[in-house]
Design an enzyme around this catalytic site. Structure first.
Site, PDB file in Angstrom:
ATOM      1  N   HIS A 267      -4.155   6.610  -1.149  1.00 61.03           N
ATOM      2  CA  HIS A 267      -4.721   6.590   0.208  1.00 61.03           C
ATOM      3  C   HIS A 267      -3.636   6.766   1.277  1.00 61.03           C
ATOM      4  CE1 HIS A 267      -8.654   6.256   1.817  1.00 61.03           C
ATOM      5  NE2 HIS A 267      -8.682   4.989   2.158  1.00 61.03           N
TER       6      HIS A 267
ATOM      7  N   TYR B  87      -5.456  -0.681   9.566  1.00 64.50           N
ATOM      8  CA  TYR B  87      -5.937  -0.197   8.278  1.00 64.50           C
ATOM      9  C   TYR B  87      -6.648   1.137   8.473  1.00 64.50           C
ATOM     10  CZ  TYR B  87      -4.459  -4.478   6.121  1.00 64.50           C
ATOM     11  OH  TYR B  87      -3.690  -5.494   5.650  1.00 64.50           O
TER      12      TYR B  87
ATOM     13  N   ASN C 223     -13.439   7.281   5.662  1.00 68.35           N
ATOM     14  CA  ASN C 223     -13.599   6.319   6.758  1.00 68.35           C
ATOM     15  C   ASN C 223     -12.542   6.451   7.850  1.00 68.35           C
ATOM     16  OD1 ASN C 223     -15.962   5.158   5.765  1.00 68.35           O
ATOM     17  ND2 ASN C 223     -14.815   3.817   4.386  1.00 68.35           N
TER      18      ASN C 223
ATOM     19  N   TYR D  43       0.814  -1.221   0.000  1.00 72.41           N
ATOM     20  CA  TYR D  43       0.000   0.000   0.000  1.00 72.41           C
ATOM     21  C   TYR D  43       0.847   1.270   0.000  1.00 72.41           C
ATOM     22  CZ  TYR D  43      -3.713  -3.201   1.431  1.00 72.41           C
ATOM     23  OH  TYR D  43      -4.612  -4.240   1.489  1.00 72.41           O
TER      24      TYR D  43
ATOM     25  N   ASP E 233      -5.584  11.963   2.607  1.00 77.04           N
ATOM     26  CA  ASP E 233      -5.948  12.147   1.205  1.00 77.04           C
ATOM     27  C   ASP E 233      -7.358  12.716   1.114  1.00 77.04           C
ATOM     28  OD1 ASP E 233      -6.730   9.494   2.263  1.00 77.04           O
ATOM     29  OD2 ASP E 233      -7.606   9.199   0.282  1.00 77.04           O
TER      30      ASP E 233
END
Length: 194
Positions: A23, A70, A118, A18, A97
């Site tokens: 993100h 996460y 989120n 990632y 972001d």
């Protein structure tokens, strides 16, 4: 903790797969800040990696934190860090972001809703407050009908990658401006038409 300590959290997802995603731009900004203050990220008692240092000698102390969870479950680590360092949300700055801002644009705000993000939603839930400062790093909207959830989990495109170092530097400058000069002065600098 000194009175002028700030918890600066870079949102993203853990793991090498990632690291270059849109993100994860919040964590990329923290890497830039850590480099500037000569700090290294280390495992912390909370579920985060933390680097600490001063913006300048005698200046604000930065506690730079990358949650090991996460994005969608960032709230627990952030809440734990605030407790550990005995800080309130008035000393919390979250770098993240932002789809609704064009790529290569920085916007600063305090409080407000989560806008469907989120990571912000979970931080608000865990801390019980939306009243923290945000450095919003524009990543732009996905092209065509691409699902935003897929878009944010893709690496920056070629042309974006060329501009990315400057964007990360600008976002790091924005963090430093907030902690040194206050939000309003930083907004006047970073929201001015170029």
């Amino acid at each position: 903790m000194p009175d002028n300590t700030w918890l600066v959290v870079g949102l993203g997802n853990p793991g090498a797969q990632y690291a270059g995603n849109r993100h994860n731009v919040g964590q990329m900004v923290l890497d830039e800040l850590a480099s500037r203050i000569g700090a290294t990220f280390k495992t912390h008692k909370t579920p985060s990696r933390v680097a600490e240092g001063f913006v300048r000698p005698g200046g604000p102390k930065l506690v730079l934190a990358k949650p090991n969870t996460y994005m969608n479950t960032s709230g627990g680590p952030v809440s734990a860090l605030l407790k550990f360092y005995s800080l309130g949300t008035d000393r919390l700055l979250v770098v993240h972001d932002e789809l609704d801002i064009p790529f290569d644009t920085i916007r600063l705000k305090a409080g407000g809703g989560h806008g469907g993000h989120n990571g912000l939603r979970d931080i608000q839930k865990a801390t019980g407050s939306p009243d923290f400062t945000r450095v919003r790093v524009g990543i732009g909207r996905p092209p065509g009908r691409q699902d935003p959830a897929d878009y944010v989990l893709k690496d920056f495109a070629g042309a974006e990658r060329q501009s990315l170092p400057m964007l990360l530097s600008d976002a790091a400058d924005a963090v430093e401006a907030v902690v040194e000069q206050g939000l309003v002065a930083a907004q006047q600098k970073f929201h001015a038409p170029s």
